[in-house]
Design an enzyme around this catalytic site. Structure first.
Site, PDB file in Angstrom:
ATOM      1  N   SER A  33     -10.448  -6.912   6.828  1.00  0.00           N
ATOM      2  CA  SER A  33     -10.386  -6.045   8.001  1.00  0.00           C
ATOM      3  C   SER A  33     -10.314  -6.829   9.302  1.00  0.00           C
ATOM      4  CB  SER A  33     -11.614  -5.123   8.035  1.00  0.00           C
ATOM      5  OG  SER A  33     -11.636  -4.376   9.235  1.00  0.00           O
ATOM      6  N   VAL A  91       0.814  -1.223   0.000  1.00  0.00           N
ATOM      7  CA  VAL A  91       0.000   0.000   0.000  1.00  0.00           C
ATOM      8  C   VAL A  91       0.847   1.272   0.000  1.00  0.00           C
ATOM      9  CG1 VAL A  91      -1.960  -1.127   1.086  1.00  0.00           C
ATOM     10  CG2 VAL A  91      -0.260   0.009   2.531  1.00  0.00           C
ATOM     11  N   ARG A 132       1.098   1.000 -16.159  1.00  0.00           N
ATOM     12  CA  ARG A 132       2.310   1.764 -15.872  1.00  0.00           C
ATOM     13  C   ARG A 132       2.748   1.532 -14.428  1.00  0.00           C
ATOM     14  NH1 ARG A 132       3.028   8.263 -17.081  1.00  0.00           N
ATOM     15  NH2 ARG A 132       5.317   8.236 -17.251  1.00  0.00           N
ATOM     16  N   HIS A 171       6.159  -0.281 -12.554  1.00  0.00           N
ATOM     17  CA  HIS A 171       6.917   0.320 -11.439  1.00  0.00           C
ATOM     18  C   HIS A 171       6.953  -0.631 -10.241  1.00  0.00           C
ATOM     19  CE1 HIS A 171       7.054   3.141  -7.844  1.00  0.00           C
ATOM     20  NE2 HIS A 171       8.233   3.268  -8.405  1.00  0.00           N
ATOM     21  N   ARG A 211     -10.656  -5.389  12.051  1.00  0.00           N
ATOM     22  CA  ARG A 211     -11.624  -4.731  12.937  1.00  0.00           C
ATOM     23  C   ARG A 211     -12.935  -5.504  12.979  1.00  0.00           C
ATOM     24  NH1 ARG A 211     -13.164   1.180  11.981  1.00  0.00           N
ATOM     25  NH2 ARG A 211     -14.139   0.782  14.010  1.00  0.00           N
ATOM     26  N   ASN A 269      -2.896   0.556 -12.844  1.00  0.00           N
ATOM     27  CA  ASN A 269      -2.804   0.593 -14.295  1.00  0.00           C
ATOM     28  C   ASN A 269      -1.482  -0.048 -14.708  1.00  0.00           C
ATOM     29  OD1 ASN A 269      -0.679   2.660 -14.410  1.00  0.00           O
ATOM     30  ND2 ASN A 269      -2.257   4.152 -13.861  1.00  0.00           N
ATOM     31  N   ARG A 305      -7.517  -7.261  18.128  1.00  0.00           N
ATOM     32  CA  ARG A 305      -6.547  -7.327  17.027  1.00  0.00           C
ATOM     33  C   ARG A 305      -5.199  -6.719  17.387  1.00  0.00           C
ATOM     34  NH1 ARG A 305      -7.704  -2.822  12.288  1.00  0.00           N
ATOM     35  NH2 ARG A 305      -7.106  -0.991  13.495  1.00  0.00           N
ATOM     36  N   ARG A 327       9.597  -4.544  -6.515  1.00  0.00           N
ATOM     37  CA  ARG A 327       9.241  -5.655  -5.642  1.00  0.00           C
ATOM     38  C   ARG A 327       9.734  -7.016  -6.119  1.00  0.00           C
ATOM     39  NH1 ARG A 327       8.598  -2.601  -1.277  1.00  0.00           N
ATOM     40  NH2 ARG A 327       7.032  -0.971  -1.601  1.00  0.00           N
ATOM     41  N   HIS A 363       2.548   1.980  -2.477  1.00  0.00           N
ATOM     42  CA  HIS A 363       2.411   2.413  -3.870  1.00  0.00           C
ATOM     43  C   HIS A 363       1.130   3.230  -3.965  1.00  0.00           C
ATOM     44  CE1 HIS A 363       5.614  -0.155  -5.655  1.00  0.00           C
ATOM     45  NE2 HIS A 363       5.426  -0.804  -4.521  1.00  0.00           N
TER      46      HIS A 363
END
Length: 222
Positions: free
Chosen positions: A89, A78, A164, A168, A91, A162, A146, A173, A80
């Site tokens: 979740s 995340v 592109r 990246h 929660r 997308n 949690r 990664r 990115h």
């Protein structure tokens, strides 16, 4: 406690070569060469687009991938910012419930497998956390309990980029400097992208020394 290997899955409609035609059309618009389009993507033309770094046209198409990994990996995903995310979740998920098998699920760190001392220390710690978590659920809510869940906790996250941004993402990664558990799923995922969208992703390098036996599986689902 359930121990699993990480993996990723993609809905079959996402891996459609027609997306290359949409990218090609957008690129040809710039040169007013749309008349050269055929029913099949022109791989040479698309490869030249990448060589010339005319990558803005890649933003016209996207792919959604569902990762089943530990929460440490998703914390990195995340980061990115050019993307959309939907994540399981902690929660609202009560892992003591029947639909979760009344247990937590954790992702096995493959780099501990051959060292029994490290592996047992990891597994015993996760088991202790599971027991405490279930006890806390008897006196508090999932969103409070949690707080003690481990980084190894299995989570699912939908990731939409997308083309592109996928380029990246893979460049960062799949590199040998990326976290091993990140490489475990991103390298085989890149290979799948190379297979389907070859002109766009062929030039991206990856850590070829990563052990094949630890590749996470990539599934296509209906």
């Amino acid at each position: 406690m359930n121990v699993i290997q990480p993996y990723a899955y993609i809905r079959k409609g996402e891996m459609d070569k027609s997306k290359l035609l949409n990218i090609e059309y957008a690129a040809r618009l710039c040169y007013k060469s749309e008349g050269k389009m055929t029913d099949e993507p022109n791989e040479k033309f698309l490869s030249n687009i990448i060589t010339r770094q005319h990558e803005s046209v890649l933003e016209h198409e996207k792919v959604t991938v569902y990762f089943v990994v530990d929460r440490g990996v998703t914390h990195e995903i995340v980061r990115h910012r050019v993307g959309s995310y939907s994540q399981e979740s902690t929660r609202y998920c009560n892992y003591s419930g029947d639909k979760f098998g009344n247990e937590i699920t954790v992702i096995e760190p493959f780099y501990y497998i051959e060292d029994s001392h490290k592996y047992n220390k990891w597994k015993d710690t996760c088991k202790t956390i599971e027991e405490a978590y279930i006890q806390l659920l008897e006196i508090s809510s999932p969103q409070e309990a949690r707080a003690i869940l481990p980084n190894s906790l299995k989570t699912e996250i939908a990731v939409t980029y997308n083309f592109r941004e996928w380029r990246h993402f893979f460049k960062l990664r799949c590199h040998e400097s990326a976290h091993p558990q990140m490489q475990q799923v991103t390298i085989p995922l890149l290979l799948k992208f190379k297979e389907v969208f070859s002109p766009i992703f062929d030039s991206i390098e990856y850590n070829e020394k990563f052990p094949l036996e630890h590749y996470g599986r990539i599934q296509l689902i209906d």
